[in-house]
Each structure stands twice: as C-alpha cells, then as structure tokens.
Motif scaffolding. Structure first.
Motif, PDB file in Angstrom:
ATOM      1  N   LEU A   1       0.826  -1.210   0.000  1.00  0.00           N
ATOM      2  CA  LEU A   1       0.000   0.000   0.000  1.00  0.00           C
ATOM      3  C   LEU A   1       0.859   1.258   0.000  1.00  0.00           C
ATOM      4  O   LEU A   1       1.928   1.283   0.615  1.00  0.00           O
ATOM      5  CB  LEU A   1      -0.904   0.007   1.237  1.00  0.00           C
ATOM      6  CG  LEU A   1      -1.820  -1.208   1.379  1.00  0.00           C
ATOM      7  CD1 LEU A   1      -2.638  -1.105   2.654  1.00  0.00           C
ATOM      8  CD2 LEU A   1      -2.722  -1.351   0.165  1.00  0.00           C
ATOM      9  N   ALA A   2       0.354   2.286  -0.669  1.00  0.00           N
ATOM     10  CA  ALA A   2       1.064   3.559  -0.730  1.00  0.00           C
ATOM     11  C   ALA A   2       1.279   4.094   0.687  1.00  0.00           C
ATOM     12  O   ALA A   2       0.429   3.936   1.559  1.00  0.00           O
ATOM     13  CB  ALA A   2       0.268   4.548  -1.565  1.00  0.00           C
ATOM     14  N   GLN A   3       2.414   4.720   0.917  1.00  0.00           N
ATOM     15  CA  GLN A   3       2.787   5.180   2.259  1.00  0.00           C
ATOM     16  C   GLN A   3       2.095   6.477   2.663  1.00  0.00           C
ATOM     17  O   GLN A   3       2.045   6.813   3.830  1.00  0.00           O
ATOM     18  CB  GLN A   3       4.308   5.388   2.321  1.00  0.00           C
ATOM     19  CG  GLN A   3       5.115   4.116   2.135  1.00  0.00           C
ATOM     20  CD  GLN A   3       5.096   3.221   3.365  1.00  0.00           C
ATOM     21  OE1 GLN A   3       5.014   3.703   4.490  1.00  0.00           O
ATOM     22  NE2 GLN A   3       5.161   1.910   3.156  1.00  0.00           N
ATOM     23  N   ASN A   4       1.592   7.217   1.675  1.00  0.00           N
ATOM     24  CA  ASN A   4       1.119   8.575   1.980  1.00  0.00           C
ATOM     25  C   ASN A   4      -0.383   8.677   2.252  1.00  0.00           C
ATOM     26  O   ASN A   4      -0.916   9.758   2.356  1.00  0.00           O
ATOM     27  CB  ASN A   4       1.498   9.511   0.829  1.00  0.00           C
ATOM     28  CG  ASN A   4       0.921   9.021  -0.487  1.00  0.00           C
ATOM     29  OD1 ASN A   4       0.570   7.843  -0.624  1.00  0.00           O
ATOM     30  ND2 ASN A   4       0.782   9.910  -1.448  1.00  0.00           N
ATOM     31  N   ILE A   5      -1.051   7.526   2.349  1.00  0.00           N
ATOM     32  CA  ILE A   5      -2.498   7.534   2.609  1.00  0.00           C
ATOM     33  C   ILE A   5      -2.736   6.963   4.007  1.00  0.00           C
ATOM     34  O   ILE A   5      -2.167   5.928   4.337  1.00  0.00           O
ATOM     35  CB  ILE A   5      -3.240   6.697   1.553  1.00  0.00           C
ATOM     36  CG1 ILE A   5      -2.988   7.273   0.153  1.00  0.00           C
ATOM     37  CG2 ILE A   5      -4.731   6.620   1.840  1.00  0.00           C
ATOM     38  CD1 ILE A   5      -3.445   6.379  -0.979  1.00  0.00           C
ATOM     39  N   PRO A   6      -3.577   7.622   4.832  1.00  0.00           N
ATOM     40  CA  PRO A   6      -3.828   7.072   6.166  1.00  0.00           C
ATOM     41  C   PRO A   6      -4.492   5.692   6.102  1.00  0.00           C
ATOM     42  O   PRO A   6      -5.367   5.461   5.267  1.00  0.00           O
ATOM     43  CB  PRO A   6      -4.756   8.098   6.822  1.00  0.00           C
ATOM     44  CG  PRO A   6      -5.204   9.009   5.746  1.00  0.00           C
ATOM     45  CD  PRO A   6      -4.251   8.895   4.600  1.00  0.00           C
ATOM     46  N   VAL A   7      -4.048   4.795   6.963  1.00  0.00           N
ATOM     47  CA  VAL A   7      -4.567   3.421   6.994  1.00  0.00           C
ATOM     48  C   VAL A   7      -5.105   3.127   8.397  1.00  0.00           C
ATOM     49  O   VAL A   7      -4.427   3.371   9.382  1.00  0.00           O
ATOM     50  CB  VAL A   7      -3.440   2.398   6.682  1.00  0.00           C
ATOM     51  CG1 VAL A   7      -4.000   0.978   6.656  1.00  0.00           C
ATOM     52  CG2 VAL A   7      -2.745   2.720   5.367  1.00  0.00           C
ATOM     53  N   LEU A   8      -6.337   2.610   8.470  1.00  0.00           N
ATOM     54  CA  LEU A   8      -6.878   2.151   9.753  1.00  0.00           C
ATOM     55  C   LEU A   8      -6.755   0.636   9.804  1.00  0.00           C
ATOM     56  O   LEU A   8      -7.043  -0.040   8.823  1.00  0.00           O
ATOM     57  CB  LEU A   8      -8.361   2.512   9.902  1.00  0.00           C
ATOM     58  CG  LEU A   8      -8.801   3.958   9.693  1.00  0.00           C
ATOM     59  CD1 LEU A   8     -10.278   4.091  10.053  1.00  0.00           C
ATOM     60  CD2 LEU A   8      -7.955   4.916  10.513  1.00  0.00           C
ATOM     61  N   LEU A   9      -6.325   0.104  10.920  1.00  0.00           N
ATOM     62  CA  LEU A   9      -6.329  -1.349  11.081  1.00  0.00           C
ATOM     63  C   LEU A   9      -7.707  -1.775  11.574  1.00  0.00           C
ATOM     64  O   LEU A   9      -8.111  -1.460  12.693  1.00  0.00           O
ATOM     65  CB  LEU A   9      -5.271  -1.817  12.082  1.00  0.00           C
ATOM     66  CG  LEU A   9      -5.297  -3.346  12.253  1.00  0.00           C
ATOM     67  CD1 LEU A   9      -4.663  -4.036  11.055  1.00  0.00           C
ATOM     68  CD2 LEU A   9      -4.618  -3.785  13.528  1.00  0.00           C
ATOM     69  N   ILE A  10      -8.438  -2.473  10.723  1.00  0.00           N
ATOM     70  CA  ILE A  10      -9.746  -2.996  11.113  1.00  0.00           C
ATOM     71  C   ILE A  10      -9.548  -4.440  11.560  1.00  0.00           C
ATOM     72  O   ILE A  10      -9.283  -5.320  10.736  1.00  0.00           O
ATOM     73  CB  ILE A  10     -10.739  -2.945   9.922  1.00  0.00           C
ATOM     74  CG1 ILE A  10     -10.814  -1.538   9.309  1.00  0.00           C
ATOM     75  CG2 ILE A  10     -12.115  -3.453  10.343  1.00  0.00           C
ATOM     76  CD1 ILE A  10     -11.365  -0.477  10.222  1.00  0.00           C
ATOM     77  N   ALA A  11      -9.637  -4.693  12.870  1.00  0.00           N
ATOM     78  CA  ALA A  11      -9.512  -6.050  13.397  1.00  0.00           C
ATOM     79  C   ALA A  11     -10.926  -6.632  13.445  1.00  0.00           C
ATOM     80  O   ALA A  11     -11.648  -6.471  14.422  1.00  0.00           O
ATOM     81  CB  ALA A  11      -8.849  -6.028  14.763  1.00  0.00           C
ATOM     82  N   ASN A  12     -11.303  -7.286  12.355  1.00  0.00           N
ATOM     83  CA  ASN A  12     -12.697  -7.720  12.156  1.00  0.00           C
ATOM     84  C   ASN A  12     -12.973  -9.074  12.829  1.00  0.00           C
ATOM     85  O   ASN A  12     -12.058  -9.741  13.288  1.00  0.00           O
ATOM     86  CB  ASN A  12     -12.969  -7.797  10.647  1.00  0.00           C
ATOM     87  CG  ASN A  12     -14.432  -7.967  10.335  1.00  0.00           C
ATOM     88  OD1 ASN A  12     -15.295  -7.445  11.037  1.00  0.00           O
ATOM     89  ND2 ASN A  12     -14.730  -8.702   9.263  1.00  0.00           N
ATOM     90  N   LYS A  13     -14.239  -9.456  12.834  1.00  0.00           N
ATOM     91  CA  LYS A  13     -14.705 -10.734  13.398  1.00  0.00           C
ATOM     92  C   LYS A  13     -14.416 -10.822  14.894  1.00  0.00           C
ATOM     93  O   LYS A  13     -14.109 -11.900  15.415  1.00  0.00           O
ATOM     94  CB  LYS A  13     -14.077 -11.938  12.663  1.00  0.00           C
ATOM     95  CG  LYS A  13     -14.266 -11.887  11.141  1.00  0.00           C
ATOM     96  CD  LYS A  13     -13.977 -13.222  10.487  1.00  0.00           C
ATOM     97  CE  LYS A  13     -13.956 -13.102   8.979  1.00  0.00           C
ATOM     98  NZ  LYS A  13     -13.716 -14.376   8.284  1.00  0.00           N
ATOM     99  N   LEU A  14     -14.517  -9.684  15.553  1.00  0.00           N
ATOM    100  CA  LEU A  14     -14.296  -9.645  16.999  1.00  0.00           C
ATOM    101  C   LEU A  14     -15.286 -10.564  17.714  1.00  0.00           C
ATOM    102  O   LEU A  14     -14.996 -11.093  18.787  1.00  0.00           O
ATOM    103  CB  LEU A  14     -14.450  -8.201  17.503  1.00  0.00           C
ATOM    104  CG  LEU A  14     -14.010  -7.922  18.932  1.00  0.00           C
ATOM    105  CD1 LEU A  14     -12.524  -8.201  19.111  1.00  0.00           C
ATOM    106  CD2 LEU A  14     -14.317  -6.479  19.320  1.00  0.00           C
ATOM    107  N   ASP A  15     -16.457 -10.772  17.103  1.00  0.00           N
ATOM    108  CA  ASP A  15     -17.474 -11.658  17.714  1.00  0.00           C
ATOM    109  C   ASP A  15     -16.990 -13.097  17.821  1.00  0.00           C
ATOM    110  O   ASP A  15     -17.537 -13.891  18.574  1.00  0.00           O
ATOM    111  CB  ASP A  15     -18.777 -11.572  16.918  1.00  0.00           C
ATOM    112  CG  ASP A  15     -18.583 -11.902  15.453  1.00  0.00           C
ATOM    113  OD1 ASP A  15     -19.230 -12.840  14.961  1.00  0.00           O
ATOM    114  OD2 ASP A  15     -17.764 -11.241  14.775  1.00  0.00           O
ATOM    115  N   ASN A  16     -15.940 -13.450  17.042  1.00  0.00           N
ATOM    116  CA  ASN A  16     -15.380 -14.802  17.152  1.00  0.00           C
ATOM    117  C   ASN A  16     -14.500 -14.971  18.381  1.00  0.00           C
ATOM    118  O   ASN A  16     -14.132 -16.081  18.751  1.00  0.00           O
ATOM    119  CB  ASN A  16     -14.526 -15.132  15.921  1.00  0.00           C
ATOM    120  CG  ASN A  16     -15.390 -15.569  14.751  1.00  0.00           C
ATOM    121  OD1 ASN A  16     -16.552 -15.913  14.939  1.00  0.00           O
ATOM    122  ND2 ASN A  16     -14.821 -15.546  13.562  1.00  0.00           N
TER     123      ASN A  16
END
Ligand code: GDP
Ligand code: K
Ligand code: MG
Length: 319
Positions: free
Chosen positions: A122-137
């Motif tokens: 991924l390009a370095q200059n764009i903000p990235v959010l870490l989405i830790a999905n499937k938390l219900d598991n």
C-alpha cells in the motif's frame, strides 16, 4: 446551487486485505444494503466494487453531511501467478492508489505473513486504519487485549507509525458500523458530494446479476468447485410492467464457465438439482434487491484453461 459546500464532506475509502477477512461483508454493512457478494471461498470478489453511503448531519444545517464512496477490492493473491490472479492484483493496486483513506482488514487476533505482504504494497502517503474484524469470534474481550497492544507497539509507535488508528470490531455488529463511520468521517476532505444522496453503487444491475449467480454457485458448491469458474451474462432484458401495480420483469440468461467436464457435472448436480437451486436462489435475491420479477436461465460450459489465458480473462470482463 453553486454555493460552496463547506458543510459537506466527500471522499474515497478503500477496503483492502487478504481473502476472507470480511471485506465485502463490511462494505455491505457500510452501504446498508448488499451490493458485494460474500462467501467462505477466497476469490469471491473479482472486481472493484463501489458502494456509496450518504449520511446527512442535520446539526450542520440543511444539506450538510458526508458522502462515503467505498471501494471493495478482491483479496490480494500472494500465491498463484495465473493471468486471473495478476488481473485481480492489478485491480487492488489501482483501487487504492488514489483514495483518502484505507481500511486494512484482518481477522482480530491474527496478523499473518499474507496480511503483512498486502500491507507492504500500500502507498505510504495515505492514512490506513487497522480494522480487526470478526471480533465476535473472540469469546472473551481479555483475549484480544494483548494482541491489540502488540499491534499498537509494532505498527503504531512514533518510529514506524503504519496505522493511524486501531479499530477492533465486527462487520456484523450495527453499533460497530456506526462507530466506524464516526472514525472515518474526519479523514474525508470538505467538498461537495459526487453522487445523488440515494445512490448506492455505480455498478449496473446486469453486473449485480452476474455477481449474484457467482455467489450462489460458490455457496452451493462449497469447496469442491475450484475458484476458476466464472459467470457470463448472455441476455439481460427489461420489460416494463403490463398493468398498474405490477413489477417490471428482467429476463436473464447466464452461462457458468468451468474448466473441466467433472466441474460441469458438479454444477449441474444430481438430476439438475444443483443448477436449479442456483437459479432459484439467484432469482429470489435479485427480486428482493431490485424490486422486480426475474426469469433466469442458466447454462454451463467447459472452457479448459481460461484462468490462465490472458485473452479469455479479458473477454470474461476482467480488466
Ligand atoms: P472477503 O473475502 O474479505 O470479502 O470476505 P467476505 O466478506 O466474503 O467474508 C468471508 C467470510 O467471513 C464470510 O463467511 C462472512 O460471513 C464472514 N464474516 C465477515 N465478517 C464477519 C464478522 O464480523 N464476524 C464473523 N463471525 N464472520 C464474518
Ligand atoms: K470471500
Ligand atoms: Mg470480497
């Protein structure tokens, strides 16, 4: 209507990650309607899909609000270098080159080498959010805290800040989706909206039809059918309602393209049971989705080696 829309925000948000982490499920939840197909199989999503959600903010005055234009992408393939996979990877990189925000999706509690590989592209200059999905598991909240702290230490510190924010969540939880909207909003620039307020996608009904057949095909064949099968729409005709109170009619004919005779038999099923079911489930879903009546005819064709044939991959609609 040429007034400057300072009370409006609008921008592109890409949803990226390895196969099966829940990207399409997240897109559908964010848009509020199913527009991207999902299944347990990797490679379900093969095209770039745009989903639009406009959320008015009445407290900002009349006409104020934010338009999120989400781009769902095929999961990045790090293993087999077929023509189809090369095309899929090109789609991913093209989709994320020019966005305002990237939602990088992983499964909560897991950050594998395949996730790291996708992140590195991924390009370095764009903000990235870490989405830790499937938390219900994850059954106990306490089980996820150490993992999250480790991710924050490794990827969020001042030295190598890779993620702007960390968002543990479940795409299946409506409250989490609300919270995600609030988090994403501030990354979008102040500018006027690009689409009408009630538009949901820039993809056509014909495209949604072929994607729906593909989803039913994958779901109803499970793991037996290799991902190298695709759907081509041969006919897509619309008839207006004949009488008041009637719905319009869509006449659809589609061909499922597989690689081997054995796969063809698998799709057709015993006495044609399976292909009949694929047709029925597709019809029901499209009727609900598009508020119309649907007639659908399905065919199966064998085209061996199509996924490794550049020209065929193109002719089946991949970029
Ligand atoms: P994609 O390949 O990343 O687009 O993943 P999909 O959206 O197709 O989802 C893959 C599988 O994960 C499907 O079976 C989904 O139902 C499931 N899934 C997605 N999000 C969640 C979630 O928040 N919780 C749980 N338990 N399952 C999820
Ligand atoms: K999938
Ligand atoms: Mg997907």
């Amino acid at each position: 209507d040429a007034s400057p829309a300072t009370d409006r925000r609008c921008g592109l948000v890409a949803i990226v990650g390895k196969p099966n982490v829940g990207k399409s499920t997240l897109l559908n939840a964010l848009v509020g309607q199913k527009i991207s197909i999902t299944s347990r199989k990797a490679q379900t999503t093969r095209h770039r899909i745009t989903g639009i959600r406009t959320r008015p903010t009445p407290e900002g005055g009349p006409g104020a609000g934010t338009q999120f234009v989400f781009v769902d992408t095929p999961g990045f393939q790090t293993q087999h270098a077929t023509a189809l996979n090369r095309s899929l990877n090109k789609t991913v990189l093209g989709a994320v080159a020019d966005v305002d925000l990237i939602l990088f999706v992983v499964e909560a509690g897991r950050f594998t080498p395949a996730d790291a590989k996708v992140l590195s592209l991924l390009a370095q200059n764009i903000p990235v959010l870490l989405i830790a999905n499937k938390l219900d598991n994850i059954h106990r909240r306490a089980d996820i805290a150490p993992w999250l702290a480790q991710m924050q230490a490794e990827h969020g510190g001042p030295q190598q800040a890779r993620f702007a924010e960390f968002v543990p969540m479940s795409a299946k939880n409506a409250k989490d989706i609300e919270r995600l909207f609030a988090i994403c909003e501030k990354y979008l620039p102040q500018q006027d909206w690009w689409y009408d307020e009630d538009e949901l996608t820039d993809r056509s009904e014909k495209f949604l039809a072929s994607e729906t057949v593909r989803e039913k095909l994958f779901r109803l064949t499970g793991d037996e059918l290799p991902y190298t099968s695709t759907v081509v729409i041969d006919k897509f005709e619309e008839e207006p309602p004949q009488r008041k109170g009637q719905k319009r009619l869509l006449r659809i004919a589609a061909t499922i393209v597989v690689e081997r005779d054995g796969h063809k038999a698998m799709v057709i099923g015993d006495k044609g049971e399976r292909i009949k079911r694929i047709g029925t489930e597709t019809r029901q879903e499209l009727e609900r989705l598009m508020d119309c009546k649907v007639f659908i005819e399905l065919w199966v064709k064998v085209r061996s080696g199509w996924a490794d044939d550049e020209a065929r991959v193109k002719s089946f609609g991949y970029e």
